[in-house]
Design an enzyme around this catalytic site. Structure first.
Site, PDB file in Angstrom:
ATOM      1  N   ASP A  24       0.833  -1.212   0.000  1.00 54.07           N
ATOM      2  CA  ASP A  24       0.000   0.000   0.000  1.00 54.07           C
ATOM      3  C   ASP A  24       0.870   1.266   0.000  1.00 54.07           C
ATOM      4  OD1 ASP A  24      -2.345   1.393  -0.037  1.00 54.07           O
ATOM      5  OD2 ASP A  24      -2.670   1.313   2.124  1.00 54.07           O
ATOM      6  N   ASN A  47     -10.516  -3.447  -6.346  1.00 57.76           N
ATOM      7  CA  ASN A  47      -9.721  -2.454  -7.086  1.00 57.76           C
ATOM      8  C   ASN A  47     -10.284  -2.126  -8.472  1.00 57.76           C
ATOM      9  OD1 ASN A  47      -6.513  -3.542  -5.724  1.00 57.76           O
ATOM     10  ND2 ASN A  47      -7.813  -1.843  -5.085  1.00 57.76           N
TER      11      ASN A  47
HETATM   12  C1  FPP Z   1      -2.191  -0.016  -3.255  1.00 58.03           C
HETATM   13  O1  FPP Z   1      -1.674   1.292  -3.200  1.00 58.03           O
HETATM   14  C2  FPP Z   1      -1.613  -0.700  -4.424  1.00 58.03           C
HETATM   15  C3  FPP Z   1      -2.332  -1.289  -5.407  1.00 58.03           C
HETATM   16  C4  FPP Z   1      -3.805  -1.316  -5.421  1.00 58.03           C
HETATM   17  C5  FPP Z   1      -1.688  -1.903  -6.561  1.00 58.03           C
HETATM   18  C6  FPP Z   1      -0.406  -2.589  -6.260  1.00 58.03           C
HETATM   19  C7  FPP Z   1       0.249  -2.918  -7.507  1.00 58.03           C
HETATM   20  C8  FPP Z   1       1.569  -2.901  -7.711  1.00 58.03           C
HETATM   21  C9  FPP Z   1       2.592  -2.609  -6.695  1.00 58.03           C
HETATM   22  C10 FPP Z   1       2.098  -3.272  -9.036  1.00 58.03           C
HETATM   23  C11 FPP Z   1       2.054  -4.741  -9.094  1.00 58.03           C
HETATM   24  C12 FPP Z   1       2.844  -5.213 -10.137  1.00 58.03           C
HETATM   25  C13 FPP Z   1       3.294  -6.454 -10.179  1.00 58.03           C
HETATM   26  C14 FPP Z   1       4.140  -6.788 -11.304  1.00 58.03           C
HETATM   27  C15 FPP Z   1       2.980  -7.481  -9.144  1.00 58.03           C
HETATM   28  P1  FPP Z   1      -2.689   2.528  -3.358  1.00 58.03           P
HETATM   29  O2  FPP Z   1      -2.819   2.824  -4.791  1.00 58.03           O
HETATM   30  O3  FPP Z   1      -3.979   2.212  -2.673  1.00 58.03           O
HETATM   31  O4  FPP Z   1      -1.901   3.654  -2.628  1.00 58.03           O
HETATM   32  P2  FPP Z   1      -2.534   4.862  -1.776  1.00 58.03           P
HETATM   33  O5  FPP Z   1      -3.166   4.238  -0.563  1.00 58.03           O
HETATM   34  O6  FPP Z   1      -1.340   5.699  -1.452  1.00 58.03           O
HETATM   35  O7  FPP Z   1      -3.509   5.565  -2.678  1.00 58.03           O
END
Ligand code: FPP
Length: 248
Positions: free
Chosen positions: A25, A73
């Protein structure tokens, strides 16, 4: 960047930690702080993912699970979802290229029905080609813990079972091939599970950090693993010294 590190190990946790799971996250906030679009945060997150997997492997951790994309998501803006899917596509391409030269089993946890046909076929080919490797990387993709439990129940009902036990349910989970996680690490500063490995984490230890996922470095992972090694896991029982006291 090579997924597996060639660096000599700085420590070996293989006898104490079998499985570490990560809630990745903080990508969006990482991007926002830099005035970048959220997609750029996920791209940085994918780089962090490669670093973390390589590091865990170098420390002898046999199973790593990452929460890449939840069943919830899909409700994010289309552009952001497309950005994450592109990163996953790139990962799958790399895997198909390098699968035979790496000792890493890759399993996608979640309902593949929502993926594109091309993604589904690639994911299945990766799973098939890597199934006999000794290290394991689980990628939770279109995954939700509740969804998984419901799916497991329906799988068991379809076999004609009218009563099940915990072992039946564990065997019907997407993670049937993996031990339960010892440690779940969540970056980004929130203290919640967010529908991740609900069944499997019954006795997991948690490590929460304010560090945003793209900023998670080897030093902090090492700290989290050391911290885990100092915890007393009782699995609902008692420490041996307390047990003696109770039976006197
Ligand atoms: C949460 O952070 C993250 C996600 C919903 C996506 C995670 C995906 C990746 C790290 C890329 C994955 C790639 C591979 C190749 C496995 P957020 O967007 O909710 O962050 P925030 O809370 O700061 O908004």
């Amino acid at each position: 960047m090579a997924l597996w590190s060639k660096k000599p190990p700085v420590a070996d946790f293989s006898d104490r930690i079998q499985h570490v799971a990560f809630i990745m996250d903080g990508n969006g906030r990482w991007a926002k702080r830099r005035g970048l679009p959220r997609k750029a945060g996920h791209a940085a997150g994918a780089e962090a993912f490669r670093r973390v997997i390589a590091y865990c492997h170098s420390l002898g951790i046999r199973t790593v699970t990452v929460y890449a994309f939840s069943t919830e998501n899909w409700s994010r803006p289309q552009d952001e979802v497309a950005g994450i899917m592109q990163l996953l596509d790139r990962f799958m391409e790399e895997e198909l290229r390098d699968a035979d030269s790496r000792d890493m089993r890759v399993v996608f946890l979640g309902d593949k029905a929502a993926l594109t046909r091309a993604q589904r076929e690639k994911a299945e080919e990766i799973e098939q080609r890597t199934r006999n490797k000794s290290y394991c990387l689980n990628i939770a993709l279109n995954y939700g813990g509740r969804d998984e439990i419901v799916h497991a129940c329906n799988t068991l009902l379809a076999t004609g079972k009218t009563a099940v036990d915990a072992a039946d349910l564990s065997a019907a989970m997407y993670t049937a091939h993996s031990p339960d996680p010892d440690l779940v690490v969540r970056t980004g500063g929130d203290y919640r599970i967010s529908n991740f490995l609900l069944w499997q984490s019954a006795y997991a230890e948690y490590y929460f950090t304010k560090t945003l996922w793209p900023d998670l470095k080897e030093k902090e992972i090492f700290h989290a693993l050391k911290d885990f090694c100092h915890r007393h896991r009782r699995f609902g029982g008692l420490d041996p010294e307390d047990r003696e006291e109770k039976t006197e």
